[in-house]
Write an enzyme that holds these catalytic residues in place. Structure first.
Site, PDB file in Angstrom:
ATOM      1  N   CYS A   1      -1.034   4.478  11.102  1.00 24.72           N
ATOM      2  CA  CYS A   1      -1.000   5.738  11.854  1.00 24.72           C
ATOM      3  C   CYS A   1      -2.332   5.865  12.585  1.00 24.72           C
ATOM      4  O   CYS A   1      -2.950   6.921  12.596  1.00 24.72           O
ATOM      5  CB  CYS A   1      -0.710   6.940  10.948  1.00 24.72           C
ATOM      6  SG  CYS A   1      -1.917   7.185   9.654  1.00 24.72           S
TER       7      CYS A   1
ATOM      8  N   ALA B   1       0.903  -1.171   0.000  1.00 26.66           N
ATOM      9  CA  ALA B   1       0.000   0.000   0.000  1.00 26.66           C
ATOM     10  C   ALA B   1       0.933   1.210   0.000  1.00 26.66           C
ATOM     11  O   ALA B   1       1.163   1.839   1.018  1.00 26.66           O
ATOM     12  CB  ALA B   1      -0.900  -0.016   1.230  1.00 26.66           C
TER      13      ALA B   1
END
Ligand SMILES: C[S@@+](CC[C@H](N)C(=O)[O-])C[C@H]1O[C@@H](n2cnc3c(N)ncnc32)[C@H](O)[C@@H]1O
Length: 470
Positions: free
Chosen positions: A390, A273
């Site tokens: 994150c 990704a």
């Protein structure tokens, strides 16, 4: 924009442009980012405005947008107290964002109330007399709102939410995750912290340090090639060496993720990704631009931007591929795999405050399901897999890793282990045995984005049971 206004020949203020951008974020395409909304508004409404050539003006508009977005619920709370029972959502979208900018200036930007009122009324006048008089009335009332007194009337969660500028779901989540430290966590989410990572493909650490020190005050971090920017007269992102790709603006936590994977020159690395490629370019740097990186992403536009970025950074070993990271296959097993999948971004609300106001439970659940499928594919594609997000939620981090517990290896990175910042051991009824093997970084402790990293090795797998992977 389709909102039927054309003010091109009239005076335009930075506050007005900021209100237009907030309106685009509000009612434009679903989930448009501040960056995209800014580009769209400037290109469609203010393309030839000379003042927008000035980086300081652009910086000031950006600050209005970001800083008011960070405090959106508190600003709306004050406005609604002045709207006589009306909801802010009932107002014309542009008008409500003009008010938001005005109240932001008055409460958080040290602008005298009379000046903030004057500038917002001027903008509202362009919409007609009714709009101007409403703005005038609300701004004058807002000036005398006693927020502390109003907060006392709220239940504890709502009070924390308004006081600390976070939605109620975030307050509840933060309390569950870090207990009383939730206050510190949410306070630190309001800070603006910049890190730069040297691109050693193009410049040495020392040369970048000397260059940046002409404009900024730097401090060292746990990674020798990442600096924290403490103060600046020119932000690193507008300097020439940034344009030349000698360094990138990259959060410390994000740099730690690629650092923990530590690929070597000559390795074959898969990034499942990858766009916009900040970590990919760091992997290439750690590999001294030797070896091969296959970088996959399912967004064509993001991959296009990534290709341009790789060129700018002098990265020569990356092959960008449009594909689904949950099913992408490689001809031979990769030495290392980076999996930095889409996530709730709840660790990066400092940088992307919109996240706070857009949480959607359905989307959250489908993201978790995709993350699990991507981990499964990553373990098929390579032996050593670095999983990072994150996000600060348990579900996307330890909650996912529980399913792959056999594969988890202890992180042996000296720099990271110095922080002794482990994962969460127990959350509700779920126990995560390998909590000491993974790492978490927190905005209020490590002054970087909230981040999670785990290292997995498919060779450790005892045929893990993926029946639960939905
Ligand atoms: C967290 S970002 C990656 C950031 C990147 N690693 C970096 O450091 O610049 C997640 C990325 O996953 C991509 N993505 C979303 N769903 C995907 C899928 N099914 N397969 C591959 N990529 C996907 C998004 O387009 C986005 O670029």
């Amino acid at each position: 924009m389709g909102r039927g206004r054309n003010f091109c020949n009239q005076f335009v203020s930075t506050q007005e442009i900021a209100a237009e951008i907030l309106t685009e974020v509000d009612v434009g395409e679903e989930l448009i980012s501040v960056k995209e909304a800014t580009k769209k508004v400037i290109n469609s409404l203010y393309k030839d405005l000379p003042m927008l050539k000035d980086v300081k003006v652009r910086g000031s508009i950006h600050a209005y947008v970001i800083e008011s977005l960070k405090r959106r619920n508190t600003i709306d709370f004050v406005i609604e107290l002045c709207l006589k029972g009306k909801s802010i959502d009932e107002l014309n979208p542009f008008l409500r964002n003009v008010l938001r900018i005005g109240v932001y200036e008055m409460l958080y930007h040290n602008v005298h109330p009379a000046l903030a009122t004057d500038s917002t009324v001027r903008i509202a006048k362009k919409l007609g007399y009714g709009a101007a008089s409403l703005v005038n009335a609300v701004m004058r009332k807002a000036e005398s709102v006693d927020i502390q007194k109003e907060l006392k009337k709220l239940n504890p969660i709502k009070k924390m939410a308004i006081e600390l500028h976070h939605p109620e779901w975030y307050v509840k989540m933060a309390l569950r995750l870090v207990g009383k430290d939730a206050v510190e966590l949410m306070q630190s989410n309001l800070k603006d912290v910049t890190y730069v990572r040297v691109n050693e493909i193009k410049a040495s650490v020392e040369s970048v340090r000397r260059y940046l020190e002409k404009h900024c005050e730097l401090s060292e971090t746990i990674l020798p090639y990442v600096f924290k920017v403490e103060e600046w007269d020119k932000h690193p992102s507008i300097l020439e060496w940034h344009e030349e790709g000698k360094y990138v603006v990259q959060d410390l936590a994000s740099a730690i993720a690629a650092h923990v994977l530590s690929p070597e020159p000559g390795d074959f690395v898969l990034d499942l990704a990858a766009a916009p490629g900040i970590k990919t370019s760091q992997l290439a740097m750690l590999m001294e631009n030797r070896g091969r990186i296959v970088a996959v992403d399912n967004s064509r536009s993001r991959l296009e931007r990534m290709i341009a970025k790789m060129r700018q950074l002098g990265v020569e070993v990356v092959e960008c591929r449009l594909g689904d990271g949950a099913s992408f296959k490689v001809e031979e097993k990769a030495d290392k795999v980076l999996l930095d999948p889409p996530c709730s971004t709840t660790g990066a609300v400092r940088k992307y405050p919109c996240i706070k106001w857009r949480f959607n439970m359905e989307k959250f659940k489908s993201t978790i399901s995709l993350q699990r499928k991507m981990v499964e594919n990553a373990l098929r594609a390579g032996n050593s897999v670095l999983y990072s997000t994150c996000s600060i939620t348990f579900e996307e981090n330890e909650g996912n890793m529980v399913l792959f517990e056999d594969c988890i290896e202890k992180i042996r990175c000296r720099e990271v282990n110095r922080w002794r910042s482990y994962g969460i051991k127990k959350f509700g009824r779920i126990r995560f045995k390998k909590w000491r093997s993974v790492a978490r970084f927190w905005p209020h402790i490590h002054d970087c984005c909230g981040f999670f990293v785990a290292l997995l090795n498919s060779e450790n797998s005892k045929n893990y049971d993926l029946k639960n992977v939905k």
